[in-house]
Design an enzyme around this catalytic site. Structure first.
Site, PDB file in Angstrom:
ATOM      1  N   LYS A 115      -2.372  -1.921  -3.286  1.00 33.25           N
ATOM      2  CA  LYS A 115      -3.419  -1.070  -2.717  1.00 33.25           C
ATOM      3  C   LYS A 115      -3.016   0.398  -2.881  1.00 33.25           C
ATOM      4  CE  LYS A 115      -5.965  -0.138   1.540  1.00 33.25           C
ATOM      5  NZ  LYS A 115      -6.649  -0.735   2.674  1.00 33.25           N
TER       6      LYS A 115
ATOM      7  N   GLU B 130       0.817  -1.214   0.000  1.00 32.03           N
ATOM      8  CA  GLU B 130       0.000   0.000   0.000  1.00 32.03           C
ATOM      9  C   GLU B 130       0.855   1.269   0.000  1.00 32.03           C
ATOM     10  OE1 GLU B 130      -2.790   0.409   3.261  1.00 32.03           O
ATOM     11  OE2 GLU B 130      -3.553   2.293   2.490  1.00 32.03           O
TER      12      GLU B 130
HETATM   13  P1  13P Z   1      -9.345   4.248   3.903  1.00 29.40           P
HETATM   14  O1  13P Z   1     -10.139   3.523   2.852  1.00 29.40           O
HETATM   15  O2  13P Z   1     -10.188   4.862   4.979  1.00 29.40           O
HETATM   16  O3  13P Z   1      -8.333   5.182   3.312  1.00 29.40           O
HETATM   17  O4  13P Z   1      -8.528   3.149   4.672  1.00 29.40           O
HETATM   18  C1  13P Z   1      -7.859   2.207   3.937  1.00 29.40           C
HETATM   19  C2  13P Z   1      -6.645   1.798   4.636  1.00 29.40           C
HETATM   20  O5  13P Z   1      -6.461   0.636   4.886  1.00 29.40           O
HETATM   21  C3  13P Z   1      -5.646   2.809   4.994  1.00 29.40           C
HETATM   22  O6  13P Z   1      -4.472   2.160   5.325  1.00 29.40           O
END
Ligand code: 13P
Length: 396
Positions: free
Chosen positions: A252, A210
């Site tokens: 992500k 991510e």
């Molecule tokens: P949000 O969809 O609220 O941004 O959260 C996703 C997430 O896992 C952030 O690390």
């Protein structure tokens, strides 16, 4: 003398035995086809058939902020009750392929004594775990952060795998300002993401990688596209260097969106085109799934953006789905209000939002799915036979 090598496994550590009378330890896990194919299968299963991920991995301080903003006291029990409500929504597995937990939650039990992780597994939802240790100031880079948590990670991954987790998450953040992010911030975070991903695969967990370019700021959509492109390119360079199997991971990323305080917000179509163009340029097709974060977008807009991306008539070699936190939970938290009598209402809005996001992951979402009539028709189906339901006892 040529060495003849034989692969075998001891626990999770692969050993390369050599006939020359000595042994070397190696983490050449990618040659272990059993492990690799099960990672691929897990990654694909999480995003199969319009499913996405519920990110319920807020740390205790973050979930406390969200609960107290709604006037709900944050205690270990109230956090458990809230997560239990979400996880036990009947038939949630139709839309949610995986749930990201965090350390407190993965160790908690329901009021009736069922480990929360089992509530997911019993419903066919794959449990995952946040394993990064948060963002810390990056030395020598004022205003920038690096995500920490590599020390001792192998052991923690092993423990989480033994507890039943099958995927993990590590979040890096990038801030857009004049001159930011710096190349060293991008590089440091990309390197850590790749080291984490390699360790996950070694331990039999699918890494969710991510890299989040934050929406805070006044930047334009074009600047977000430029930075997101640089970040993704650097991340995949590092994943390659660390021999991460792209087939056995999920990405992500953020969508390409103008900053919150930008004077001009792009249209849904513009966001979709810029996001897909950026992925096409920087994400190898071997990656099975891209699961967007919502990043503070309103829940309906996050649904519309995902749908518009999936409706674009351009090649999409990856499954494009969601791993939303706030966009999946905001309505459910508001409906629940920390009261047990509101559990059915909370589950109902959670089910409806997951249904809409799943439709968007298939490019089949329509605005009228948000209407009161459509919502009224969205009854949460009764629990399937064998699926533990949410009984009156489940909350105290
Ligand atoms: P949000 O969809 O609220 O941004 O959260 C996703 C997430 O896992 C952030 O690390």
């Amino acid at each position: 003398m040529a060495l003849r090598l034989a692969h075998f496994s001891i626990g999770t550590l692969q050993v390369v035995g050599a006939t020359g009378g000595h042994q070397v330890f190696a983490n050449e896990w990618e040659e272990d086809m059993t492990t690799t194919s099960s990672l691929d299968e897990t990654a694909r299963a999480i995003v199969a058939d319009g499913k996405g991920i519920l990110a319920a991995d807020e740390t205790v301080p973050t979930i406390t902020k969200r609960l107290t903003a709604r006037g709900i006291e944050s205690t270990a029990d109230s956090r458990r009750d809230y997560r239990e409500m979400l996880f036990s929504t009947p038939n949630v597995a139709s839309f949610i392929g995986g749930v990201i937990l965090q350390d407190e939650t993965i160790r908690q039990k329901s009021v009736t004594g069922i480990p929360l992780i089992d509530l997911l597994v019993d419903r066919g939802v794959i449990p995952g775990i946040k394993v990064d240790e948060g963002v810390h100031p990056l030395a020598g880079a004022p205003g920038e952060f690096v995500t920490e948590g590599l020390d001792g990670l192998r052991k923690r991954l092993e423990e989480y795998h033994n507890m039943g987790a099958r995927f993990a998450k590590w979040r890096a953040v990038f801030i857009i300002r004049d001159g930011l992010p710096t190349a060293r911030c991008v590089h440091a975070n990309a390197h850590a993401l790749a080291r984490y991903a390699a360790l996950c695969q070694e331990q039999g967990l699918v890494p969710i990688v991510e890299p989040e370019v934050l929406m805070d700021g006044v930047h334009s959509l074009e600047r977000c596209e430029e930075v997101t492109g640089v970040v993704l390119q650097t991340v995949f360079d590092q994943l390659f260097d660390q021999k991460v199997s792209l087939e056995g991971m999920l990405l992500k990323p953020n969508m390409v969106i103008a900053g919150h305080d930008s004077g001009r917000q792009a249209s849904v179509e513009e966001v979709a085109v810029a996001t897909l163009r950026t992925l096409t340029r920087h994400v190898p097709p071997a990656v099975p799934g891209v699961v967007f974060l919502s990043g503070g977008q309103n829940h309906v807009l996050a649904t519309e953006h995902l749908n518009a991306i999936n409706q674009l008539d351009s090649p999409k070699p990856w499954t494009l789905s969601y791993s939303y936190g706030r966009a999946l939970q905001d309505e459910a938290l508001a409906a629940w209000q920390g009261r047990r009598e509101n559990v059915p209402a909370g589950q109902r809005v959670f089910y409806h939002r997951a249904l809409c996001d799943s439709a968007a992951a298939l490019g089949r979402y329509r605005g009228d799915m948000e209407s009161e009539e459509a919502f009224a028709q969205t009854a949460v189906p009764p629990a399937r036979a064998g699926e533990p339901g949410f009984t009156d006892q489940t909350l105290h």
